[in-house]
Design a protein around this motif. Structure first.
Motif, mmCIF file in Angstrom:
data_model
loop_
_atom_site.group_PDB
_atom_site.id
_atom_site.type_symbol
_atom_site.label_atom_id
_atom_site.label_comp_id
_atom_site.label_asym_id
_atom_site.label_seq_id
_atom_site.Cartn_x
_atom_site.Cartn_y
_atom_site.Cartn_z
ATOM 1 N N ALA A 15 20.900 32.549 7.631
ATOM 2 C CA ALA A 15 20.102 33.758 7.864
ATOM 3 C C ALA A 15 19.668 33.795 9.324
ATOM 4 C CB ALA A 15 18.889 33.765 6.942
ATOM 5 N N THR B 86 11.857 29.656 -0.883
ATOM 6 C CA THR B 86 13.305 29.753 -0.649
ATOM 7 C C THR B 86 13.918 28.374 -0.824
ATOM 8 O OG1 THR B 86 12.912 29.413 1.719
ATOM 9 C CG2 THR B 86 13.193 31.692 0.992
ATOM 10 N N VAL C 227 17.767 29.052 8.465
ATOM 11 C CA VAL C 227 17.323 30.296 9.115
ATOM 12 C C VAL C 227 17.224 30.032 10.608
ATOM 13 C CG1 VAL C 227 15.670 32.212 9.094
ATOM 14 C CG2 VAL C 227 15.589 30.483 7.286
ATOM 15 N N ILE D 202 17.065 35.924 1.821
ATOM 16 C CA ILE D 202 17.467 34.511 1.882
ATOM 17 C C ILE D 202 17.857 34.030 0.492
ATOM 18 C CG2 ILE D 202 16.589 32.146 2.159
ATOM 19 C CD1 ILE D 202 14.924 33.175 4.552
#
Ligand code: 7RM
Length: 646
Positions: A139, A212, A186, A178
């Motif tokens: 991400a 996440t 990320v 995500i």
């Protein structure tokens, strides 16, 4: 339908100038030949794929089409970062500017292809070091800084699909994206600049990452230098890792259908769709269109003002432009900071030759006054582009006259996140333009105006825009949702793609796109689902029910209007209004904030309980007579919504 009538009355025609035509990459003759060749799309695109890209292994078959699933360039192997960087860094372009970047505070960086080559390899090694393997999702939640382009290219180098989340989205939106993609890493920044003030991004990542489970690590670019918390064992700084990384990383030899990226876009439900694009077809489409439509040359300084967080930035700030070895300008901030002439100042200082922006921006500049562009030397410009929403003829004419000094062709390009690249557009040396029309399909692209049943409507009648043949940049699916892919795009007609736009063709076969016909709003060229905003509103404890519609707006194209029924005992007033705006910002992001919230004790519904959006749209627009109300359960509600007595 008044706007449609006025558009169809638009009679002005602008012919390509002979001077432009003489020097164009695709002149009249080339375009004629390509149109002919494009009648067999597979053959045409196969030729473009070979001419415009470098392949490690040639493909054996152009298209494998089992509707609605397509595979382009079967058997071919290539790498996107190799095509966008290595092949130029290994040529005379080594010391040519790949990226000219300008930060909002006025700081600048110019990155050559040679430097980009090293940076991309280093970051590819950083990702590998964090455990990212081919196929893993990464991400990217970043401001408009060069590191974003470097991170994208590094992902493509190792075959890790990226999922870019626009920096204006909230922590909740980031978390959902995500999780949907199952991203492993990320990449973010401490923050960025907006209207002269730093805004923070890393705290949003921290908030998102509380829920996440797939995230193993984060990488943070230092941009603002604001104090930033780093979690030991999870968070690393970009500069620390890059300082240690080797500048050698061979590009992975990836299958033409290897996933390249996921980009989330709004649909008609509350849940955004992860649009999937793959390697060979997408790159062929964006490289070919960029070269032909923007007439990209080695001498050009090309500037697309879109944020990379949207598809326009993916395709025409980064991939399509760098694949051509061109120079791309990236600007971090607000168009009107520190003054209303920032864009014109950038064009003058860097000598921008090709400028691609959105009608919303153009309308804003019209309102700000001609003195701002007129105060700058814009004579370097030679081509202008428009994207994101229909451009009204008045804005087109202003763009032509005030920015283009009547000498620059304007390319009004119609396409979508799902189409990957431009589909309907003028070719600047070969197609006469009409203000407000995206003109004709690109060679190898086939479109029609159909009715509900799939029959072609006769010009100048309106209908649904349809894409009748597969094309290389087409989406390959919705991440993790085959069924929704089929239903959303391929179930209205047989083997034909449904984009969700209404359109007309005139007697010359020109397309006039009228805008979305579904529950998706186009606000400043950004897609926002009415359902998304509704879900955000009803998730607030004081809201019983909400309905959201779009209302035409002079600047942003569409403005969001929300009709809200508060829960019993809750005061409908300014305090609740403010709380709801803050709530929507938290749930989705500031771009989804309604411009107008109207409190009501009832919403107009059909007897079967469906909210009558068309009626709400009429009311939001302040129309005297509203549309068909025969199915309305309680007519008095109309008077109530307008604020009249019963
Ligand atoms: C590139 C982009 C797609 C929607 C699309 C249309 C509208 C885009 C034009 C346009 C009229 C144009 N992707 N749209 N370009 N309408 N003329 N030149 O914007 O996925 O974010 O939006 O935007 O409604 O369906 S997008």
């Amino acid at each position: 339908m008044a706007d449609i009538e006025s558009l169809l009355k638009e009679k002005r025609v602008f012919k390509p100038s002979p001077e432009f035509a003489r020097q164009a990459n695709w002149n009249k003759k080339t375009v004629r030949e390509h149109r002919k060749a494009g009648e067999k799309p597979e053959r045409f695109w196969a030729r473009m794929a070979k001419e415009n890209l470098s392949w490690f292994t040639p493909f054996t078959k152009a298209l494998d089409w089992k509707p609605p699933f397509a595979k382009w360039f079967v058997g071919g192997k290539l790498n996107v970062s190799y095509n966008c960087v290595d092949r130029h860094a290994e040529s005379w372009r080594k010391n040519k500017a790949a990226i000219i970047w300008e930060g909002e505070p006025g700081d600048t960086r110019t990155i050559t292809y040679g430097e980009l080559h090293r940076e991309v390899q280093k970051f590819a090694n950083v990702l590998k070091g964090l455990g990212v393997k081919k196929g893993d999702r990464v991400a990217l939640y970043m401001p408009m800084v060069p590191e974003l382009a470097i991170a994208m290219l590094a992902c493509t180098r190792i075959g890790a699909p990226h999922s870019i989340v626009f920096g204006g989205f909230s922590a909740d939106s980031l978390r959902d994206r995500i999780n949907d993609a199952g991203a492993k890493v990320v990449v973010t920044a401490d923050g960025g600049y907006r209207r002269g003030v730093p805004f923070a991004l890393k705290p949003m990542v921290d908030e998102a990452c509380q829920a996440t489970p797939s995230i193993a690590a984060t990488v943070t670019v230092k941009r603002t230098g604001e104090p930033t918390e780093m979690k030991a064992g999870r968070d690393v700084w970009w500069h620390d890792e890059m300082g240690k990384a080797s500048a050698k990383c061979a590009p992975a030899r990836l299958d033409a259908e290897h996933p390249l990226f996921i980009l989330y876009t709004s649909g008609t439900t509350g849940k955004p769709k992860g649009i999937l694009h793959t390697t060979g077809g997408y790159l062929t489409h964006v490289t070919t269109t960029a070269r032909a439509i923007f007439d990209l040359k080695d001498e050009d300084v090309y500037w697309c003002t879109a944020d990379i967080g949207w598809i326009t930035g993916h395709s025409y700030v980064v991939y399509g432009i760098l694949a051509n070895g061109a120079t791309t300008v990236m600007y971090e901030g607000t168009p009107t900071y520190p003054g209303p002439d920032r864009f014109w100042d950038i064009i003058e200082r860097w000598g921008v030759t090709i400028f691609y922006t959105a009608p919303t921006a153009i309308r804003t500049f019209i309102r700000l006054g001609d003195e701002h562009p007129k105060g700058h030397d814009l004579s370097s410009l030679r081509l202008l582009g428009s994207v994101g929403e229909p451009i009204n003829p008045e804005a087109w004419i202003w763009y032509n006259k005030i920015i283009g000094n009547r000498k620059c062709p304007i390319v009004d390009t119609w396409w979508q996140t799902e189409t990957g690249g431009i589909m309907i557009t003028p070719l600047p040396a070969a197609v006469d333009t009409k203000p407000g029309s995206a003109t004709k399909t690109f060679p190898g692209i086939h479109a029609a105006i159909l009715d509900e049943e799939g029959s072609e409507v006769k010009p100048p009648d309106g209908g649904f825009l349809a894409i009748t043949r597969p094309w290389p940049g087409m989406l390959r699916g919705i991440w993790g949702d085959k069924q929704r892919y089929k239903e959303t795009y391929w179930s209205k007609w047989k083997d034909t793609y449904f984009p969700g736009d209404g359109a007309h063709r005139d007697k010359d076969g020109y397309f006039w796109i009228m805008g979305r016909i579904d529950d998706v709003m186009n606000v400043s060229g950004h897609r926002i689902g009415t359902m998304e905003v509704e879900s955000a509103l009803v998730s607030h404890p004081d809201v019983a029910e909400a309905a959201v519609v779009g209302r035409p707006d002079e600047i942003t194209g569409t403005a969001i209007v929300a009709f809200v029924t508060p829960r019993g005992g809750v005061d409908a007033g300014e305090t609740l209004g403010k709380a709801l705006l803050a709530h929507v910002t938290k749930e989705i992001g500031a771009i989804a904030k309604p411009k107008d919230i109207r409190f009501t004790d009832v919403l107009p519904k059909t007897r079967s309980g469906k909210i009558m959006r068309r009626l709400l749209r009429d009311i939001a627009e302040g129309k005297e007579s509203v549309g068909d109300t025969t199915t309305l359960e309680d007519y008095s509600v109309v008077a109530k919504l307008r604020g009249e007595e019963e």
